[in-house]
Structure formats: C-alpha cells, structure tokens
Design an enzyme around this catalytic site. Structure first.
Site, PDB file in Angstrom:
ATOM      1  N   GLU A   1      -7.606  11.175   3.409  1.00 37.33           N
ATOM      2  CA  GLU A   1      -8.954  11.094   2.833  1.00 37.33           C
ATOM      3  C   GLU A   1      -8.960  11.464   1.356  1.00 37.33           C
ATOM      4  OE1 GLU A   1      -8.456  15.124   4.859  1.00 37.33           O
ATOM      5  OE2 GLU A   1      -8.022  13.031   5.327  1.00 37.33           O
TER       6      GLU A   1
ATOM      7  N   HIS B   1      -3.577  -0.631  -4.835  1.00 35.86           N
ATOM      8  CA  HIS B   1      -5.033  -0.761  -4.633  1.00 35.86           C
ATOM      9  C   HIS B   1      -5.736  -0.599  -5.984  1.00 35.86           C
ATOM     10  CE1 HIS B   1      -4.989  -0.724  -0.207  1.00 35.86           C
ATOM     11  NE2 HIS B   1      -4.084   0.253  -0.290  1.00 35.86           N
TER      12      HIS B   1
ATOM     13  N   SER C   1       0.841  -1.201   0.000  1.00 38.19           N
ATOM     14  CA  SER C   1       0.000   0.000   0.000  1.00 38.19           C
ATOM     15  C   SER C   1       0.877   1.253   0.000  1.00 38.19           C
ATOM     16  CB  SER C   1      -0.952  -0.042   1.199  1.00 38.19           C
ATOM     17  OG  SER C   1      -1.900   0.993   1.132  1.00 38.19           O
TER      18      SER C   1
END
Length: 402
Positions: A193, A217, A161
């Site tokens: 975010e 991802h 990640s």
C-alpha cells in the site's frame, strides 16, 4: 592460425551479453509489440522460457496467464515452464504455493534451468522478489547467481511492474512523488500500500540493468518527483522510467534501448542537478516514444523519433501555466512535446502539484539550446520524442479559497 582465429570468434560470440525486456506494468493482453518483442529477443526460436511468479499474490494464476499470452503470440507452449517460486498461496489451486518460498536455493530445481535462456518475472510486490532471491546482497541465492551468469552469456530476462522495479542495483520499493518530495526517506518497508501512498523507500535490487535506476507505472502513478528525489540522494544519477503497457528492450552488449508498446520511456539525468532544501534543480529530461532507439552509453537518440519540431513548430500560442483537469495534454510527452517544443510561443512550461493544505511544488520545464523535439503519428495518435529539456522542482505555498 585459422583454428586459433575461429576459437577467438567463438569466444567473442559466447561472451556477448544478453537482453532485458522491462515493462512498466499493466501489460495488455493484446500488446503484440511487447509480447512479440520478448519472443523475438530470445536467443533462438527453440529457447526455453521460465516464468517466476514470486511477486504475485496469485502466483499460479498470474504465471499461467502470461504463458497463455506468450503462446497466443507464437511461443511454443512446450518450451515454457512455470518455476515453483512464490511466497503467497494461490487460493485458486489445491497446491500451497507458499511452500515454494525457499526454492531459489533448491539445487535440484535450479539445475533444471541450465538449458533455459528466457526468463520472466511477473508483477506484484517487488520486495517478495528481493527477499526470495537476494535477502542478503552479499549472499545471492543459487537462482540469482545462475541468472547473472545466464545474462552474461546472452540470455533474455524480462519482467513487468515488480519484475521491472527489481532490475537495477538500487530499487525503488515504495513511495509516491508528493511524499518523496516533502518527507524524509523511510527506513522500513511497510507493504504494497505504501507504493501508492507513502514515504520513499529504497532497497537493493537484483542488478540486471547496469545503466541506472528503473521506475515503472510511470505515467499513471505520476512518479517523476519520486524519481528525481531518488537520483538526488543516490550515487547513480540516471533514471529510466517506463509507462504502463510499455516496454524498453535493452541490449546490454550494444548498450541500446528500444521503446515498445503504447507509451513512452522517460530518461531523467541528474548528473548536473542540485538539491537545496526541498528544491531539486537542473535535471535533464528526455522522453522517448514508441519504436525509437537510444544509445545508453552516449545518451543520444539513434533513430525512430520522427520529424523535428524546433524551427518547424505546429503551434504558436502562449501555453497555459498551472494545474488540474481543465488543462489539456496531461501526459509528460505531450506537455513537453506539443505544449513546449512544438510551440513557437513557448520556452517554459509550468505545472503545479499541491495538497489542500497548501503545500506544493512547481515543476518548471525549460527549453534550452540543446533541446530537441520530434513528432510522428501512428495514424491516429501524436507521438512526441523530447530530448534535453531542463527541469526544476521548487516548493511553493498555495492558498485555496472556497
């Protein structure tokens, strides 16, 4: 003469560059292919491993979990250490881990890594990694300098990640595909975010992966559009994107990558691409399935892909063109493999992405004379490898009526 030849051979071996294990995030605890891939890629069975939890908001907990997983798959627990590098306090411990923020320049601690040749970066926020190891790219930390030297001498560096995003020279720090395609690039990082919903934000990475820009991802977060936009505005025109619970094992010396785990690695080649307004045209897309191997220098498949599909197509049905949950084969490898290159009736696949306000894009995937498709099964799952499909991303207006 024999002594001179032996010395030359020894220097050649010592000069051999190391390996990278780059995981797309969400690594499952039972993914033996990836954990064993990391362990087997270490320079030796006695290699020491250091875990850097700096990206995590639960640094000690996250690092301890990864250590336990490595041990479960055969690593010697006595050879694994957690390096005290973090910027966030882990509330599950009595120690304030935020006090570790300057340890990348702690000479005594970094010196303790001189005999370590396996390194792992946990997931979290990739900007924490950069701000700790390389806030000023012209003044790398002692730790980053050591890692680059170690990699040149054969060490293994891995990460998941955030620990994958920071691998390349240019790092994608934030942004979703729709915002990347419709909005200006952000000049500031606003927090984690914005990795889910926000403008594209690019930053310098740590430069371990010299072959292109890394994204992660990739399947779950639909990042094909943002990678295309990134390549369109960057001097680096090759992108390597890793699905969740999947890894690419990169041999820097041999210039190869192998795919490990549950998903695929997508290679986006923008060297012949053109950007005009919001349109991004003439990208080359390749998708590699698990256990396939690819030549990074020649950009060719080496082995492990399966049986050829073109001229042996399984399907002969006009494919659905459109968008939404009602359409099958949502994954990129299945869209390009099953729907396009394993389908005699298809030469183009179109998928749409749009907001309720009517702004949208069509992704057009076109089979060319250079396209290659391969199919295999792991016993229960169709796995497709796709090479050299042309992709165009073009703006459209959508009318939604209720």
């Amino acid at each position: 003469m024999k002594i001179f030849l032996s010395l030359c051979l020894m220097l050649a071996v010592n000069a051999q560059a190391g390996k990278l294990l780059i995981v797309g995030g969400a690594l499952a605890a039972n993914n033996s292919d990836v954990y064993e891939g990391f362990i087997n890629a270490l320079p030796s069975k006695s290699s020491r491993i250091a875990i850097f939890p700096v990206a995590s908001s639960k640094p000690w907990k996250t690092a301890t979990k990864f250590k336990q997983d490595l041990v479960r798959f055969g690593a010697n627990k006595n050879n694994i250490e957690i390096f005290p590098l973090a910027v966030i306090d882990d509330s599950s411990t009595k120690v304030d881990e935020s006090n570790w923020k300057d340890n990348a320049n702690n000479e005594a601690l970094v010196e303790q890594l001189k005999d370590v040749d396996g390194f792992w970066f946990t997931g979290g926020d990739q900007m924490r990694i950069i701000n700790t190891l390389s806030k000023d790219p012209t003044k790398p930390s002692l730790l980053l300098d050591l890692l680059h030297k170690k990699l040149k001498k054969g060490a293994l560096i891995g990460g998941s990640s955030a620990g994958a995003a920071m691998m390349s020279d240019t790092m994608i720090a934030a942004g979703d595909s729709f915002s990347a395609l419709t909005s200006d690039v952000s000049s500031k990082y606003f927090g984690m975010e914005t990795q889910e919903q926000g403008k594209l934000y690019l930053h310098h990475g740590l430069g371990f992966f010299p072959f292109g820009i890394v994204d992660q991802h990739f399947d779950r977060k639909a990042r094909l559009g943002r990678l295309a936009k990134t390549l369109s505005m960057n001097s680096t025109k090759l992108g390597y994107a890793v699905d969740e619970n999947t890894a690419m094992l990169v041999d820097i010396d041999k210039q190869t990558l192998a795919v490990l785990g549950a998903g695929t690695v997508t290679i986006l080649d923008g060297r012949a691409s053109k950007a005009q307004g919001l349109a991004l045209n003439d990208f080359n897309v390749s998708v590699l399935s698990a256990n396939s191997e690819f030549d990074l220098n020649g950009q060719i498949l080496l082995h492990g892909a399966g049986d050829e599909t073109i001229a042996h197509e399984y399907m002969n049905e006009t494919p659905w063109q459109g968008a939404g949950f009602a359409l099958p084969n949502a994954r990129l490898d299945h869209i390009l493999g099953y729907e396009l290159l394993d389908n005699k009736a298809a030469k183009e696949i179109r998928r749409y992405s749009f907001s309720e306000q009517g702004d949208g894009f069509v992704y057009r995937f076109v089979q060319t004379q250079d396209s290659l498709g391969y199919w295999k099964t792991n016993g229960t799952l169709d796995q497709y490898t796709v090479l050299n499909v042309t992709m165009h991303i073009e703006p459209v207006k959508i009318t939604i009526s209720k």
